[in-house]
Design a protein around this motif. Structure first.
Motif, PDB file in Angstrom:
ATOM      1  N   SER A 200      27.243 -35.069 -46.551  1.00 39.76           N
ATOM      2  CA  SER A 200      29.023 -35.260 -46.334  1.00 39.76           C
ATOM      3  C   SER A 200      29.373 -36.495 -45.935  1.00 39.76           C
ATOM      4  O   SER A 200      29.685 -37.337 -45.175  1.00 39.76           O
TER       5      SER A 200
ATOM      6  N   GLU B  24      33.593 -28.199 -44.792  1.00 39.22           N
ATOM      7  CA  GLU B  24      32.970 -28.910 -45.215  1.00 39.22           C
ATOM      8  C   GLU B  24      32.612 -30.216 -44.076  1.00 39.22           C
ATOM      9  O   GLU B  24      33.479 -30.655 -43.533  1.00 39.22           O
TER      10      GLU B  24
ATOM     11  N   THR C 296      30.634 -32.942 -41.310  1.00 41.29           N
ATOM     12  CA  THR C 296      29.943 -34.011 -40.941  1.00 41.29           C
ATOM     13  C   THR C 296      30.124 -34.649 -40.124  1.00 41.29           C
ATOM     14  O   THR C 296      30.367 -34.218 -39.183  1.00 41.29           O
TER      15      THR C 296
END
Length: 366
Positions: free
Chosen positions: A35, A237, A239
């Motif tokens: 990511s 998403e 990270t």
């Protein structure tokens, strides 16, 4: 020296508490491995020519990217850096700009902007009309690009000589034409310690995790009739944190030559990767670099990074590394750095390699 290890331990401990929950096995199963990977390609001709070993060395405007604590080491009052490179025969454009300045004798600030993108992608879904004829005027073009802005702050700690800390507030914007876009926010933290000719650094990226919230424009993504494509829904998403620990030493050579050797260890927490040290919990990717200078005017650089196991034509797995070379010239505050690096763009399922020429220009105003 004990103050450095005490501060480093505190940073590791605080960061560890923040990411313990997201890095549990259940979280790793649901988190993408690569990511915001565009933020890990690297910036600056000097850094990329040395194999990306900068966490203990960054000392100009690029420190906002590599380790914000290094902003306090810049030699000029104001410093600016521009970089441009092209990947995959010019298809992918990689641009970077940064500026930094001191606030006083104990603190400094900086701002960095990055863009990695592919432009003029043809959308040919409406190329053939309902009568079966080609209509070139129905071709539409769009761009896919990733952007990031880093706001950096660095400060010296008390009266401990050589010890500095810094942090980034990171804003991420990712765009896929009119089809989808995402906004994200994250925090980085770093520390540097200098003792005579030794330099140490620790960088903790995404210590709070960085979450990108994706918005999908389903109307623009409508497929052509008969296409079974499933339109994705809005999503997030995540990270996960990564840590980079580095050490370097400057050696003075005869004839006004100098040699600067550095080693970095990058630890990722998003699952097992193809690295020299790899496990389901974390992976470690080492890199090393060397810079030989003459009168602080001309520099020759080299480095190795991205150690990975690759299957050869003989069907045998072999360890490979990615070398890099670079040269630099510094004169009257102006710095020109060139690097030739074999970069690895990581994606789901493997890595794609590309030979890349990096050009960066820096200028410091004293």
């Amino acid at each position: 020296m004990k103050h450095f290890f005490y501060t480093t331990a505190l940073l590791f401990g605080a960061s560890g508490l923040l990411f313990l929950a997201p890095t549990a096995a259940s979280a790793q199963d649901t988190t993408p491995k690569y990511s915001n990977e565009f933020l890990n390609i690297g910036v600056g001709g000097r850094a990329l020519g040395m194999g990306k070993v900068q966490v203990s060395l960054a000392q100009d405007a690029t420190a906002g990217y590599w380790n914000p604590a290094g902003l306090l080491n810049q030699k000029a009052k104001y410093d600016a850096v521009l970089m441009h490179s092209e990947l995959f025969s010019g298809i992918v454009k990689n641009d970077y700009a940064a500026f930094s300045m001191p606030l006083d004798d104990k603190s400094a600030i900086g701002i960095s902007a990055l863009r990695l993108g592919v432009d003029d992608i043809a959308d040919t879904r409406n190329l053939i009309n309902e009568y079966g004829y080609i209509q070139y005027d129905q071709i539409r073009y769009f761009s896919v690009a990733d952007y990031a802005v880093l706001l950096s702050y660095a400060r010296r700690i008390g009266n401990i000589e050589g010890l500095k800390v810094g942090a980034n507030a990171k804003i991420v914007y990712r765009n896929v034409g009119d089809f989808a876009n995402a906004w994200g926010f994250g925090i980085d933290a770093g520390v540097q310690y200098d003792k005579n000719d030794w330099h140490f650094g620790l960088m903790a990226r995404d210590i709070t995790t960085t979450v990108n919230a994706w918005t999908i424009n389903s109307e623009k993504l409508n497929p052509v009739p008969g296409d079974p494509t499933v339109i994705p829904a809005n999503s997030t998403e995540v990270t996960l944190p990564r840590f980079v620990l580095g050490a370097a030493r400057l050696v003075k050579l005869p004839g006004e030559f100098t040699a600067l050797a550095a080693v970095d260890l990058e630890l990722t927490t998003d699952g097992q990767r193809n690295t020299l040290v790899s496990s389901k919990l974390a992976s470690i990717d080492p890199r090393a670099g060397l810079e030989v200078g003459f009168k602080n005017l001309v520099f020759l650089r080299g480095g190795v990074s991205n150690f990975q196991k690759i299957k050869a034509f003989t069907n045998k797995e072999e360890w490979k590394m990615q070398p890099s070379l670079g040269v630099g010239v510094a004169l009257s505050g102006l710095r020109l750095d060139l690097a030739l690096s074999q970069l690895a763009i990581e994606k789901l399922g493997g890595r794609t390699q590309t030979n890349n020429l990096i050009v960066s220009l820096g200028y410091g105003i004293k």
